[in-house]
Design a protein around this motif. Structure first.
Motif, PDB file in Angstrom:
ATOM      1  N   PRO A 187      21.822 -36.358  21.928  1.00 20.55           N
ATOM      2  CA  PRO A 187      20.525 -36.906  22.330  1.00 20.55           C
ATOM      3  C   PRO A 187      19.628 -35.852  22.978  1.00 20.55           C
ATOM      4  N   GLY A 188      18.328 -35.952  22.685  1.00 20.48           N
ATOM      5  CA  GLY A 188      17.348 -35.089  23.325  1.00 20.48           C
ATOM      6  C   GLY A 188      17.261 -33.685  22.784  1.00 20.48           C
ATOM      7  N   GLN A 189      18.057 -33.351  21.749  1.00 19.80           N
ATOM      8  CA  GLN A 189      18.073 -31.988  21.219  1.00 19.80           C
ATOM      9  C   GLN A 189      17.462 -31.941  19.825  1.00 19.80           C
ATOM     10  N   ASN A 190      17.042 -30.730  19.429  1.00 17.05           N
ATOM     11  CA  ASN A 190      16.560 -30.496  18.072  1.00 17.05           C
ATOM     12  C   ASN A 190      17.293 -29.286  17.510  1.00 17.05           C
ATOM     13  N   HIS A 191      16.711 -28.639  16.504  1.00 20.01           N
ATOM     14  CA  HIS A 191      17.408 -27.519  15.866  1.00 20.01           C
ATOM     15  C   HIS A 191      17.624 -26.354  16.829  1.00 20.01           C
ATOM     16  N   LEU A 192      16.739 -26.203  17.790  1.00 23.33           N
ATOM     17  CA  LEU A 192      16.896 -25.161  18.815  1.00 23.33           C
ATOM     18  C   LEU A 192      17.693 -25.743  19.969  1.00 23.33           C
ATOM     19  N   VAL A 193      18.928 -26.075  19.703  1.00 21.45           N
ATOM     20  CA  VAL A 193      19.764 -26.775  20.672  1.00 21.45           C
ATOM     21  C   VAL A 193      20.024 -25.901  21.900  1.00 21.45           C
ATOM     22  N   LYS A 194      20.026 -26.537  23.059  1.00 17.67           N
ATOM     23  CA  LYS A 194      20.284 -25.815  24.299  1.00 17.67           C
ATOM     24  C   LYS A 194      21.792 -25.663  24.504  1.00 17.67           C
ATOM     25  N   PRO A 195      22.252 -24.442  24.784  1.00 19.51           N
ATOM     26  CA  PRO A 195      23.687 -24.223  24.970  1.00 19.51           C
ATOM     27  C   PRO A 195      24.314 -25.129  26.024  1.00 19.51           C
ATOM     28  N   LYS A 196      23.616 -25.371  27.109  1.00 21.31           N
ATOM     29  CA  LYS A 196      24.172 -26.233  28.173  1.00 21.31           C
ATOM     30  C   LYS A 196      24.369 -27.665  27.695  1.00 21.31           C
ATOM     31  N   ALA A 197      23.547 -28.096  26.738  1.00 20.71           N
ATOM     32  CA  ALA A 197      23.685 -29.448  26.197  1.00 20.71           C
ATOM     33  C   ALA A 197      24.809 -29.531  25.173  1.00 20.71           C
ATOM     34  N   LEU A 198      24.974 -28.478  24.385  1.00 20.58           N
ATOM     35  CA  LEU A 198      25.957 -28.483  23.304  1.00 20.58           C
ATOM     36  C   LEU A 198      27.372 -28.175  23.782  1.00 20.58           C
ATOM     37  N   ALA A 199      27.503 -27.298  24.761  1.00 21.21           N
ATOM     38  CA  ALA A 199      28.820 -26.804  25.172  1.00 21.21           C
ATOM     39  C   ALA A 199      29.794 -27.917  25.539  1.00 21.21           C
ATOM     40  N   PRO A 200      29.413 -28.940  26.312  1.00 23.78           N
ATOM     41  CA  PRO A 200      30.392 -29.984  26.650  1.00 23.78           C
ATOM     42  C   PRO A 200      30.971 -30.697  25.431  1.00 23.78           C
ATOM     43  N   MET A 201      30.137 -30.932  24.406  1.00 26.65           N
ATOM     44  CA  MET A 201      30.636 -31.596  23.206  1.00 26.65           C
ATOM     45  C   MET A 201      31.621 -30.703  22.458  1.00 26.65           C
ATOM     46  N   LEU A 202      31.304 -29.408  22.365  1.00 24.36           N
ATOM     47  CA  LEU A 202      32.228 -28.481  21.710  1.00 24.36           C
ATOM     48  C   LEU A 202      33.525 -28.343  22.503  1.00 24.36           C
ATOM     49  N   ARG A 203      33.403 -28.268  23.806  1.00 24.09           N
ATOM     50  CA  ARG A 203      34.586 -28.129  24.658  1.00 24.09           C
ATOM     51  C   ARG A 203      35.527 -29.325  24.489  1.00 24.09           C
ATOM     52  N   GLU A 204      34.949 -30.506  24.480  1.00 26.78           N
ATOM     53  CA  GLU A 204      35.749 -31.722  24.310  1.00 26.78           C
ATOM     54  C   GLU A 204      36.436 -31.739  22.951  1.00 26.78           C
ATOM     55  N   PHE A 205      35.708 -31.339  21.912  1.00 28.73           N
ATOM     56  CA  PHE A 205      36.281 -31.370  20.561  1.00 28.73           C
ATOM     57  C   PHE A 205      37.398 -30.349  20.390  1.00 28.73           C
ATOM     58  N   PHE A 206      37.141 -29.112  20.762  1.00 28.84           N
ATOM     59  CA  PHE A 206      38.121 -28.067  20.530  1.00 28.84           C
ATOM     60  C   PHE A 206      39.321 -28.188  21.462  1.00 28.84           C
ATOM     61  N   ALA A 207      39.119 -28.709  22.654  1.00 32.70           N
ATOM     62  CA  ALA A 207      40.226 -28.829  23.606  1.00 32.70           C
ATOM     63  C   ALA A 207      41.019 -30.108  23.419  1.00 32.70           C
ATOM     64  N   GLY A 208      40.465 -31.049  22.666  1.00 35.29           N
ATOM     65  CA  GLY A 208      41.115 -32.355  22.499  1.00 35.29           C
ATOM     66  C   GLY A 208      42.327 -32.323  21.574  1.00 35.29           C
TER      67      GLY A 208
END
Length: 266
Positions: free
Chosen positions: A245-266
């Motif tokens: 939510p709230g992001q576009n193609h120029l995604v902010k790293p602080k917004a994306l990192a938690p989702m990646l962290r959850e996926f890769f660490a899960g």
């Protein structure tokens, strides 16, 4: 600290590693490299949990250009970085780099999990005009004629940057950097061929990408982009589609990192 490795065709590839933990490779999109793009800020966000590898795709930053414009050469570069990262790294790609990452995973380089942010597929003409079938040939002709500024403008128009914004960009200091990497667009349009012409991707292109895959778009991105991202998710055998939510193609790293962290660490 910059390190170097040698790809299969002898091209020097510059890379760096940040943090500690399981290995994770970040693959940039068109025009971007370590010193100019989102990879370093994202690596910083993820460094507490992963050993993050960022690298300059060939022809950009401190990497060599190679002697051949071929998707195969770029796939070999990803494989070389993966080997340096221990042989079984997580893999993330953004924009055209997402397609490159998916193609690399399809080669069986040992990726246990794959994450993709907004691969720029154009799968229908309802939301935007598809790119012409000869887009690669047009870009190649401009680069061959030394018209790098025109090449950058052409690319910016293809991703729907408004004309007034392109005029302003030409006046900014960063324009010279964009012109310098304009020839590398030939790589991007080589492996994007057939994926931006208003049809769905071939059913067999990523048939071997059976590892868990996260495919993400931004809630504020254009309708055509989100439609294409969903088509990419549908084409992958083991994909989970999510929206940030709230992001576009120029995604902010602080917004994306938690989702990646959850996926890769899960």
């Amino acid at each position: 600290m910059t390190e170097y490795l040698t790809s299969a065709d002898g091209t020097k590839i510059a890379y760096e590693r940040t943090g500690s933990g399981p290995s994770l490779i970040l693959v940039d999109g068109a025009m971007c490299y370590r010193a100019s793009g989102p990879a370093r800020p994202l690596a910083k966000e993820l460094a507490a949990d992963f050993t993050v590898f960022t690298y300059d795709r060939r022809g950009r930053g401190e990497s060599g250009p190679g002697s051949e414009i071929s998707a195969e050469r770029e796939l070999e570069d990803v494989a070389a970085v993966a080997e340096e990262a221990g042989g079984t790294p997580f893999l993330y790609g953004i924009s055209s780099g997402a397609v490159l990452a998916a193609d690399a995973a399809a080669r069986g380089i040992g990726v246990p999990k794959l994450a993709l942010y907004e691969p720029p597929l154009i799968v229908d003409s309802e939301h935007r005009e598809p790119l012409p079938a000869d887009v690669l040939e047009q870009v190649t002709a401009m680069v061959s004629a030394g018209r790098n500024a025109e090449t950058v403008s052409y690319f910016m128009k293809s991703v729907e940057v408004p004309g007034f914004a392109i005029v302003l960009m030409r006046l900014m200091p960063g324009w010279s950097k964009l012109k310098a990497v304009a020839p590398t667009l030939r790589y991007d349009f080589t492996f994007l061929r057939g994926l931006q012409q208003g049809v769905r991707p071939p059913a067999d292109r990523w048939a071997t990408v059976t590892m868990p895959t996260l495919v993400v778009d931004g809630g504020k991105s254009s309708a055509w982009m989100r439609t294409g991202v969903r088509a990419m998710a549908d084409a992958l055998p083991n994909a989970t589609y999510r929206t940030l939510p709230g992001q576009n193609h120029l995604v902010k790293p602080k917004a994306l990192a938690p989702m990646l962290r959850e996926f890769f660490a899960g």
